[in-house]
Design an enzyme around this catalytic site. Structure first.
Site, mmCIF file in Angstrom:
data_model
loop_
_atom_site.group_PDB
_atom_site.id
_atom_site.type_symbol
_atom_site.label_atom_id
_atom_site.label_comp_id
_atom_site.label_asym_id
_atom_site.label_seq_id
_atom_site.Cartn_x
_atom_site.Cartn_y
_atom_site.Cartn_z
ATOM 1 N N HIS A 66 -9.563 2.024 0.293
ATOM 2 C CA HIS A 66 -9.520 0.865 1.189
ATOM 3 C C HIS A 66 -10.599 0.943 2.276
ATOM 4 C CE1 HIS A 66 -7.746 -2.400 3.558
ATOM 5 N NE2 HIS A 66 -6.856 -2.588 2.600
ATOM 6 N N HIS A 125 0.798 -1.239 0.000
ATOM 7 C CA HIS A 125 0.000 0.000 0.000
ATOM 8 C C HIS A 125 0.826 1.283 0.000
ATOM 9 C CE1 HIS A 125 -3.469 -2.416 0.181
ATOM 10 N NE2 HIS A 125 -3.617 -2.528 1.476
ATOM 11 N N GLU A 151 -11.594 -3.634 -2.975
ATOM 12 C CA GLU A 151 -10.606 -2.676 -3.464
ATOM 13 C C GLU A 151 -10.416 -2.875 -4.965
ATOM 14 O OE1 GLU A 151 -7.021 -3.285 -0.993
ATOM 15 O OE2 GLU A 151 -8.385 -4.522 0.209
#
Length: 397
Positions: free
Chosen positions: A225, A151, A361
Site C-alpha cells: 500500500h 486491509h 495496489e
C-alpha cells in the site's frame, strides 16, 4: 681485458638497475590500477544494511533495512509491517528525492499510519459486512471501515513484526520477510505461513514476491500500500499523467463494496487507456462512481489469458521526468488518489493533505469472497499462493 670487463659489468649493473626501477614502477602502477578498479567495483555493488528502528510496546525490536543499488537508488524497509519507509530516486537532472509518503519514526507508524508503505493482509481492500462464507461455514471479521472489513482488520499484516533475513547479491539486493498468522487470527481460518521477498535491481525495479501456504481452507489477497508522489512531495499528485491498461473496472456502492458488475471506462472519467493527468477529471461528480470514491478509489480489471507478469500501469510526472511502471501477475489494481488524507498526518517535513499521494495496489478484486463471479481468493492446504508485483522507477527526458 679485465678492465674492459669491469666497465661492461658496471654498465650492465646500471642498465639492470634502471630496468628494475622501471619494472617496479610499472608493477606499482598496475597494482594501483587494479586496486582502483576493485574499489570501483566494490563501490558499485548493491548493498543492504540493518539498523535498530525502535522497540514495540511488547519489547520486541524492529529493524530498518537500507537497500542500495549500484546506481545509488535507496529503498528503506522495516520489518514492522513490511513497510517501505523511503524510496530515493533521481529526477531527469540526477537530483535524488524521496518518492513515497511516510512517517518519521517507528512510534508514528504504530500510532497513526494510514497504511503508508504497508504490506497488507490477509486480505487487501474491503470485505462487505465484515463476513464471508467458505465451504458452508460463515466467518465474521472486524468491521473497521464503516460497515465493512478493510486491509486485514484491527491488527493486519501491516501491524505485526516479521522475521527478516538479508539477501545480498551481485546485481540485486533483497530482504526476505516471513510471518506465521495463527488460525482464526483476525477471524481468518487456517494457520497461514507467509513469505514476502523485496528485491531491488540495478535498473530501478523493486520486485515484491508473495508466497503463502495454509493448513485449512482460507482466503488470501496480499498487496503493498505504498503512496507515491513523483515530485518528491513538492506538491500534490494532480499533474501526474497516468496510463492504466484496462477498459473496465469494478463497480462499487456508496461504501465502496462491489455491486458484482464490471463497467466499461470508455468516455468516462475512469478512462486512462491513454496518458491522462490525474486532476483532469477527478472531480467530475456527474459520474456516480466519482461520488462514491470521492475521486479515484476503484479496482481496474486486468484482462489476461494467464498469470504472466504484465505491465498494467505507467505514471509520468512531467516536471521531474520520473516514471513509475507497474507490472503484476494479479487480475486487478486499485488506483487510489489519497482522497481521505486530511492534513492530520505529517512526516518527512510534509503535511499530508488530500491527494498528496497515489496508490497502485495490485490485487484480486474487493469483496471477492462474497462475489462468486470474481476470480477466487480461496487458498487450500494442497496449494501455494504465489503472486509477483514489480514497481520500476526511471526517468524520461
Amino acid at each position: 681485458m679485465n678492465s674492459r670487463f669491469v666497465v661492461n659489468k658496471k654498465n650492465l649493473n646500471r642498465r639492470t638497475s634502471a630496468f628494475s626501477g622501471f619494472a617496479l614502477a610499472l608493477l606499482s602502477l598496475l597494482l594501483v590500477n587494479c586496486q582502483s578498479k576493485n574499489e570501483q567495483k566494490q563501490a558499485m555493488e548493491p548493498t543492504i544494511t540493518r539498523e535498530v528502528y525502535g522497540t514495540l510496546a511488547d519489547g520486541q525490536q524492529a529493524d530498518l533495512f537500507t537497500l542500495t543499488n549500484a546506481n545509488g537508488m535507496v529503498v528503506k524497509i522495516t520489518n514492522y509491517g513490511g513497510i517501505i519507509t523511503q524510496w530515493m530516486a533521481p529526477d531527469k537532472n540526477g537530483e535524488m528525492a524521496d518518492v513515497v509518503l511516510g512517517l518519521d519514526s517507528l512510534n508514528n507508524y504504530v500510532e497513526n499510519n494510514p497504511f503508508f508503505g504497508a504490506l497488507v493482509g490477509r486480505y487487501g481492500n474491503r470485505i462487505g459486512g465484515g463476513s464471508f462464507s467458505l465451504d458452508g461455514q460463515k466467518y465474521s471479521l472486524v468491521t473497521n471501515n464503516g460497515p465493512n472489513h478493510l486491509h486485514g482488520g484491527t491488527k493486519g499484516f501491516d501491524k505485526v513484526l516479521w522475521t527478516a533475513e538479508e539477501v545480498p547479491g551481485d546485481t540485486i539486493v533483497g530482504l526476505k520477510l516471513t510471518y506465521v498468522s495463527k488460525d482464526m487470527e483476525e477471524g481468518y481460518p487456517g494457520e497461514l505461513k507467509t513469505e514476502v521477498n523485496y528485491t531491488l535491481s540495478n535498473s530501478g525495479e523493486l520486485t515484491i514476491d508473495y508466497k503463502a501456504t495454509t493448513d485449512k481452507p482460507t482466503i488470501v489477497n496480499l498487496t503493498n500500500h505504498s503512496y507515491f508522489n513523483l515530485t518528491g512531495m513538492k506538491r500534490d499528485i494532480l499533474a501526474h499523467e497516468v496510463t492504466i491498461n484496462s477498459d473496465s473496472l469494478v463497480e462499487v456502492n456508496e461504501t465502496l463494496i462491489p455491486t458484482g458488475k464490471l463497467i466499461g471506462v470508455s468516455a468516462t472519467p475512469f478512462d486512462f487507456q491513454k496518458a491522462t493527468a490525474i486532476g483532469a477529471r477527478i472531480d467530475d461528480t456527474t459520474h456516480v462512481q466519482i461520488k462514491h470514491g470521492g475521486g479515484y478509489d476503484h479496482c481496474w480489471v486486468i484482462e489476461r489469458a494467464d498469470d504472466a507478469l504484465l505491465r498494467i500501469a505507467t505514471v509520468h510526472e512531467p516536471e521531474s521526468g520520473r516514471v513509475l511502471e507497474v507490472f503484476t501477475t494479479e487480475p486487478g489494481v486499485q488506483f487510489y488518489t489519497g482522497n481521505f488524507l486530511n492534513g492530520k498526518v505529517s512526516g518527512k517535513g510534509v503535511t499530508y493533505t488530500k491527494r498528496m499521494g497515489f496508490c497502485l495496489e495490485t490485487e484480486h478484486y474487493p469483496d471477492s469472497p462474497n462475489q462468486p463471479k470474481f476470480p477466487s481468493v480461496v487458498l487450500r492446504p494442497d496449494a501455494t499462493y504465489h503472486t509477483t508485483t514489480v514497481y520500476k522507477l526511471s526517468v524520461r527526458e
